[in-house]
Design an enzyme around this catalytic site. Structure first.
Site, PDB file in Angstrom:
ATOM      1  N   ASP A 104     -23.925  20.313  24.047  1.00  0.00           N
ATOM      2  CA  ASP A 104     -23.309  21.438  24.738  1.00  0.00           C
ATOM      3  C   ASP A 104     -24.358  22.177  25.592  1.00  0.00           C
ATOM      4  OD1 ASP A 104     -20.558  23.100  24.503  1.00  0.00           O
ATOM      5  OD2 ASP A 104     -22.215  24.523  24.491  1.00  0.00           O
ATOM      6  N   ASP A 239     -12.963  15.328  21.576  1.00  0.00           N
ATOM      7  CA  ASP A 239     -13.406  16.648  22.017  1.00  0.00           C
ATOM      8  C   ASP A 239     -12.545  17.125  23.182  1.00  0.00           C
ATOM      9  OD1 ASP A 239     -14.809  18.942  22.602  1.00  0.00           O
ATOM     10  OD2 ASP A 239     -16.671  17.927  23.153  1.00  0.00           O
ATOM     11  N   GLY A 265     -14.508  15.619  17.014  1.00  0.00           N
ATOM     12  CA  GLY A 265     -14.413  16.531  18.130  1.00  0.00           C
ATOM     13  C   GLY A 265     -15.764  17.012  18.615  1.00  0.00           C
ATOM     14  N   HIS A 266     -15.806  18.274  19.037  1.00  0.00           N
ATOM     15  CA  HIS A 266     -16.984  18.834  19.693  1.00  0.00           C
ATOM     16  C   HIS A 266     -18.210  18.852  18.777  1.00  0.00           C
ATOM     17  CE1 HIS A 266     -18.874  21.049  22.915  1.00  0.00           C
ATOM     18  NE2 HIS A 266     -19.189  22.043  22.124  1.00  0.00           N
ATOM     19  N   PHE A 267     -18.015  19.251  17.538  1.00  0.00           N
ATOM     20  CA  PHE A 267     -19.112  19.292  16.572  1.00  0.00           C
ATOM     21  C   PHE A 267     -19.030  18.075  15.657  1.00  0.00           C
ATOM     22  CE2 PHE A 267     -19.086  23.797  17.804  1.00  0.00           C
ATOM     23  CZ  PHE A 267     -20.446  24.032  17.970  1.00  0.00           C
TER      24      PHE A 267
END
Length: 289
Positions: A104, A239, A265-267
């Site tokens: 990120d 994500d 997903g994102h994490f």
């Protein structure tokens, strides 16, 4: 043998910069750069898992985690400024060359470090950290770019939702097949730090600066082509912030880049820690002498 993780603070430009460190100081360095809205806390398990072979360093960016949180009149809160502090920390710690794991916000900071001194970066692991617009999932990003173009009450209201407990929790759980694998301590920890008085204005300032990262992409792509830096993209395929096209895009300029998508997903590190850690160990073991 895993080394103990040390929790340390360096004073740089009169600012306290918190970082976690483990491993043999003479081993090859791996720098872990976190994203929004978290801190080096996201690497609490990865640091000891890599410390048997590497000197692992994970700083908290200014305004995040345990690092200093000066006001807007004391620190510029741009990605260039965050990069400058990170570079100063590495100099302070005597780190001349390093591999980096970027996630990120950590990605544009990492790209700036590489553009400053391409020879300094030995390898890159990117986990949902974009260098291409391909991976931008429109519903999430449209509001941020609208706010960056024309900051004001109407455009600010939607992006302020990103600072709420609901969205912080969503960032951890979106795309995760089994949410019970993700500890709620993550979003409770992050939200407590986001809720500090004045932190909202800091995050809004970084939102307004985010387009400078996209402006940098052509130079980053040229760096990839010229350096042929070894790169591993290990990515949460579900994500809804940085989609899987962002992972595949690295092979456009680095044909030998390794891309692995995991059902998260994102994490993704939270739900697929063992899988991602094994990919990283295999990759670094091959590309770093």
């Amino acid at each position: 043998m895993a080394y103990a993780v040390h929790h340390r603070t360096a004073v740089l430009d009169d600012l306290e910069v918190f970082y976690r460190e483990a491993g043999n100081p003479r081993a090859p360095a791996v720098v872990l750069l976190h994203g929004f809205p978290t801190s080096s806390h996201m690497f609490r398990h990865l640091i000891p898992a890599l410390s048997d072979h590497y000197r692992v360093i994970a700083p908290d960016h200014i305004g995040f985690g345990q690092s200093a949180m000066p006001g807007l009149d004391e620190f510029p809160y741009t990605f260039n400024a965050l990069t400058e502090i990170t570079s100063e920390l590495l100099d302070h710690l005597g780190v001349d060359r390093f591999a980096m794991y970027v996630h990120d916000y950590g990605a544009p900071i990492g790209w700036r470090l590489a553009l400053r001194d391409p020879q300094r970066v030995t390898a890159i692991v990117t986990q949902n950290g974009n260098a291409y617009t391909d991976g931008f999932v429109k519903p999430f990003w449209e509001g941020l770019f609208a706010y960056a173009r024309t900051p004001g009450p109407e455009t600010e209201a939607p992006v302020r939702r990103a600072l709420t407990a609901e969205v912080t929790r969503w960032q951890y759980l979106n795309g995760v097949a089994d949410p019970t694998l993700v500890s709620p301590d993550n979003w409770v920890h992050d939200q407590a730090l986001l809720d500090r008085p004045g932190n909202d204005e800091i995050q809004l300032k970084l939102f307004r600066d985010y387009p400078t990262n996209v402006d940098l992409y052509p130079a980053v792509h040229q760096y990839f082509r010229e350096s042929r830096v070894p790169l591993l993209a290990v990515w949460g395929a579900n994500d809804e912030i940085f989609g899987p096209d962002g992972a595949r895009a690295f092979q456009r300029d680095l044909p030998e880049a390794e891309v692995h998508l995991v059902e998260s997903g994102h994490f993704a590190l939270e739900s697929h820690f063992d899988v991602i850690t094994q990919h990283i160990r295999d990759f670094l073991g091959r590309v770093i002498s």
